[in-house]
Scaffold this active site. Structure first.
Site, PDB file in Angstrom:
ATOM      1  N   MET A  44      45.583  79.766  59.976  1.00 32.91           N
ATOM      2  CA  MET A  44      46.433  78.601  60.245  1.00 32.91           C
ATOM      3  C   MET A  44      46.016  77.961  61.573  1.00 32.91           C
ATOM      4  O   MET A  44      46.783  77.201  62.168  1.00 32.91           O
ATOM      5  CB  MET A  44      47.913  79.017  60.277  1.00 32.91           C
ATOM      6  CG  MET A  44      48.364  79.588  58.932  1.00 32.91           C
ATOM      7  SD  MET A  44      50.125  79.418  58.632  1.00 32.91           S
ATOM      8  CE  MET A  44      50.803  80.357  59.964  1.00 32.91           C
TER       9      MET A  44
ATOM     10  N   GLY B  10      41.317  87.672  67.627  1.00 30.04           N
ATOM     11  CA  GLY B  10      41.591  88.356  66.354  1.00 30.04           C
ATOM     12  C   GLY B  10      40.894  87.630  65.217  1.00 30.04           C
ATOM     13  O   GLY B  10      40.174  88.232  64.415  1.00 30.04           O
ATOM     14  N   HIS B  11      41.082  86.298  65.166  1.00 33.06           N
ATOM     15  CA  HIS B  11      40.413  85.516  64.121  1.00 33.06           C
ATOM     16  C   HIS B  11      38.889  85.617  64.283  1.00 33.06           C
ATOM     17  O   HIS B  11      38.161  85.723  63.297  1.00 33.06           O
ATOM     18  CB  HIS B  11      40.788  84.034  64.226  1.00 33.06           C
ATOM     19  CG  HIS B  11      42.249  83.754  64.027  1.00 33.06           C
ATOM     20  ND1 HIS B  11      43.074  83.356  65.047  1.00 33.06           N
ATOM     21  CD2 HIS B  11      43.020  83.802  62.917  1.00 33.06           C
ATOM     22  CE1 HIS B  11      44.291  83.164  64.570  1.00 33.06           C
ATOM     23  NE2 HIS B  11      44.292  83.432  63.297  1.00 33.06           N
TER      24      HIS B  11
ATOM     25  N   GLY C 185      43.497  90.081  58.892  1.00 34.87           N
ATOM     26  CA  GLY C 185      43.778  91.026  59.979  1.00 34.87           C
ATOM     27  C   GLY C 185      44.838  92.038  59.553  1.00 34.87           C
ATOM     28  O   GLY C 185      45.770  91.709  58.826  1.00 34.87           O
TER      29      GLY C 185
ATOM     30  N   LYS D 191      46.970  93.214  61.489  1.00 34.85           N
ATOM     31  CA  LYS D 191      48.230  93.004  62.212  1.00 34.85           C
ATOM     32  C   LYS D 191      49.310  92.550  61.232  1.00 34.85           C
ATOM     33  O   LYS D 191      50.444  92.967  61.303  1.00 34.85           O
ATOM     34  CB  LYS D 191      48.084  91.974  63.336  1.00 34.85           C
ATOM     35  CG  LYS D 191      49.370  91.952  64.171  1.00 34.85           C
ATOM     36  CD  LYS D 191      49.345  90.907  65.236  1.00 34.85           C
ATOM     37  CE  LYS D 191      49.542  89.531  64.707  1.00 34.85           C
ATOM     38  NZ  LYS D 191      50.926  89.172  64.417  1.00 34.85           N
ATOM     39  N   ASP D 192      48.912  91.695  60.289  1.00 37.36           N
ATOM     40  CA  ASP D 192      49.842  91.273  59.233  1.00 37.36           C
ATOM     41  C   ASP D 192      49.691  92.257  58.078  1.00 37.36           C
ATOM     42  O   ASP D 192      49.173  91.917  57.012  1.00 37.36           O
ATOM     43  CB  ASP D 192      49.510  89.839  58.796  1.00 37.36           C
ATOM     44  CG  ASP D 192      49.720  88.856  59.935  1.00 37.36           C
ATOM     45  OD1 ASP D 192      50.860  88.685  60.361  1.00 37.36           O
ATOM     46  OD2 ASP D 192      48.719  88.300  60.422  1.00 37.36           O
TER      47      ASP D 192
ATOM     48  N   GLN E 255      51.237  91.465  54.690  1.00 34.45           N
ATOM     49  CA  GLN E 255      50.502  90.360  54.062  1.00 34.45           C
ATOM     50  C   GLN E 255      49.217  90.891  53.404  1.00 34.45           C
ATOM     51  O   GLN E 255      48.890  90.530  52.262  1.00 34.45           O
ATOM     52  CB  GLN E 255      50.166  89.305  55.120  1.00 34.45           C
ATOM     53  CG  GLN E 255      49.171  88.269  54.666  1.00 34.45           C
ATOM     54  CD  GLN E 255      48.993  87.138  55.666  1.00 34.45           C
ATOM     55  OE1 GLN E 255      49.835  86.260  55.750  1.00 34.45           O
ATOM     56  NE2 GLN E 255      47.909  87.140  56.418  1.00 34.45           N
TER      57      GLN E 255
ATOM     58  N   SER F 133      48.857  84.069  67.309  1.00 30.89           N
ATOM     59  CA  SER F 133      48.951  82.669  67.744  1.00 30.89           C
ATOM     60  C   SER F 133      50.332  82.413  68.342  1.00 30.89           C
ATOM     61  O   SER F 133      50.508  81.524  69.173  1.00 30.89           O
ATOM     62  CB  SER F 133      48.717  81.735  66.559  1.00 30.89           C
ATOM     63  OG  SER F 133      47.478  82.044  65.973  1.00 30.89           O
ATOM     64  N   ARG F 134      51.323  83.209  67.937  1.00 30.52           N
ATOM     65  CA  ARG F 134      52.695  83.002  68.435  1.00 30.52           C
ATOM     66  C   ARG F 134      52.883  83.525  69.860  1.00 30.52           C
ATOM     67  O   ARG F 134      53.897  83.229  70.481  1.00 30.52           O
ATOM     68  CB  ARG F 134      53.706  83.644  67.481  1.00 30.52           C
ATOM     69  CG  ARG F 134      53.825  82.885  66.171  1.00 30.52           C
ATOM     70  CD  ARG F 134      54.996  83.341  65.331  1.00 30.52           C
ATOM     71  NE  ARG F 134      55.248  82.424  64.236  1.00 30.52           N
ATOM     72  CZ  ARG F 134      54.765  82.572  62.990  1.00 30.52           C
ATOM     73  NH1 ARG F 134      54.008  83.597  62.685  1.00 30.52           N
ATOM     74  NH2 ARG F 134      55.052  81.666  62.053  1.00 30.52           N
TER      75      ARG F 134
HETATM   76  O1  PAF Z   1      47.760  84.981  58.236  1.00 31.71           O
HETATM   77  C1  PAF Z   1      47.746  83.724  58.222  1.00 31.71           C
HETATM   78  O2  PAF Z   1      47.297  83.064  59.158  1.00 31.71           O
HETATM   79  C2  PAF Z   1      48.339  82.999  57.021  1.00 31.71           C
HETATM   80  O3  PAF Z   1      49.440  83.671  56.511  1.00 31.71           O
HETATM   81  C3  PAF Z   1      47.309  82.694  55.924  1.00 31.71           C
HETATM   82  C4  PAF Z   1      46.764  83.975  55.310  1.00 31.71           C
HETATM   83  C5  PAF Z   1      46.163  81.885  56.495  1.00 31.71           C
HETATM   84  C6  PAF Z   1      47.961  81.882  54.798  1.00 31.71           C
HETATM   85  O4  PAF Z   1      48.456  80.680  55.264  1.00 31.71           O
END
Ligand code: PAF
Length: 284
Positions: A30, A36-37, A147, A149-150, A153, A186-187
């Protein structure tokens, strides 16, 4: 590096690459990219001939009172970071046109999406799986990088890919932490200096839990109590949840093994932060 805003154009470029049997690595984001990214991008670069990074603040994964409108959008900065990492394509769909106004189709991974973060953020994972499925159909990667971290997800996306037979390998990459242990997010940008200090408690409690587990404490209730007491007694932290669960179906466990993950979500001020400890990283 090419920047592509239109889904059809992105799909057409990909089809040409696929005809040439070019391997494609995909890092969906996003934006507001951090180390991390970049670690995901670096791994994707090592394992694929072409790397696509998408940057899209997905409205469908934010609740009505969440931070969709204030989520950081720093495209110029993100583009130059991707350029430095030699990303091949940035897919940058327009927020206003990515979803058709008549969009009616959603992807939901039942039973996993309503737990933990899903309980606090109803509809969040439905939004995530819907956008990820749509992005997968556009980018058609061989491998996609997320990642750890999530953690929830990652598990949900793996399940979606398995259940719906997407021909994609999902690769979970290690959490990247700041010098003092705070998990990068990012937060974190929302935190004041004072709040950032308070937020450190989250990773510190996880590190202490790891020490206890390494000293053979395997009773999840004991570990839960320690984490709860530490976080609950920290002024400025409001616990959302602490869950000690298995790493496949995310169900509570009594005994901690290498297949256990400790998931934490807390509010620091108005910022919701998550972190976790996956026991497979340090137990055999
Ligand atoms: O982890 C994220 O940044 C978002 O949830 C993702 C996987 C890009 C989906 O919008």
């Amino acid at each position: 590096m090419e920047i592509i805003k239109d889904s059809k154009e992105m799909q057409d470029k990909i089809l040409i690459l696929k005809k040439r049997n070019t391997s494609i690595g995909f890092v969906p984001t996003m934006g507001a990219l951090h180390e991390g990214h970049l670690s995901l991008i670096k791994q994707a670069k090592k394992e694929n001939e072409i790397v696509v990074v998408s940057i899209f603040v997905n409205p469908k994964q934010f609740g009505p009172n969440e931070d969709y409108s204030k989520y950081p959008r720093v495209h110029d900065q993100d583009i130059s970071l991707c350029d430095k990492e030699s990303v091949d394509f940035i897919f940058l769909p327009q927020e206003s046109t990515f979803y058709d106004p008549d969009h009616l189709t959603y992807v939901e991974v039942e039973n996993l999406s309503n737990l933990h973060c899903g309980k606090s953020r109803p509809g969040h994972f439905r939004g995530v799986t819907t956008v990820v499925a749509k992005l997968f159909n556009i980018v058609q990667p061989d491998r996609a990088y997320f990642g750890k971290k999530d953690f929830q997800q990652l598990i949900i996306i793996k399940k979606m890919v398995e259940d719906l037979s997407f021909p994609i390998e999902i690769i979970g990459c290690p959490i990247v932490r700041d010098f003092d242990g705070l998990a990068l997010s990012s937060r974190n940008k929302y935190l004041t200096t004072e709040e950032r200090k308070i937020a450190l408690k989250i990773s510190q409690t996880l590190f202490r839990a790891k020490e206890s587990i390494l000293k053979n404490e395997n009773d999840s209730q004991v570990i839960y109590n320690k984490i709860y007491e530490e976080l609950n007694s920290t002024e400025g932290i409001k616990i959302d949840y602490i869950s000690i669960v298995d790493d496949k179906f995310l169900q509570p466990v009594n005994i901690i093994t290498k297949n256990t993950v400790i998931l934490i979500a807390c509010f620091v001020g108005s910022t919701r932060l998550i972190d976790n400890l996956h026991c497979s990283d340090f137990l055999n």
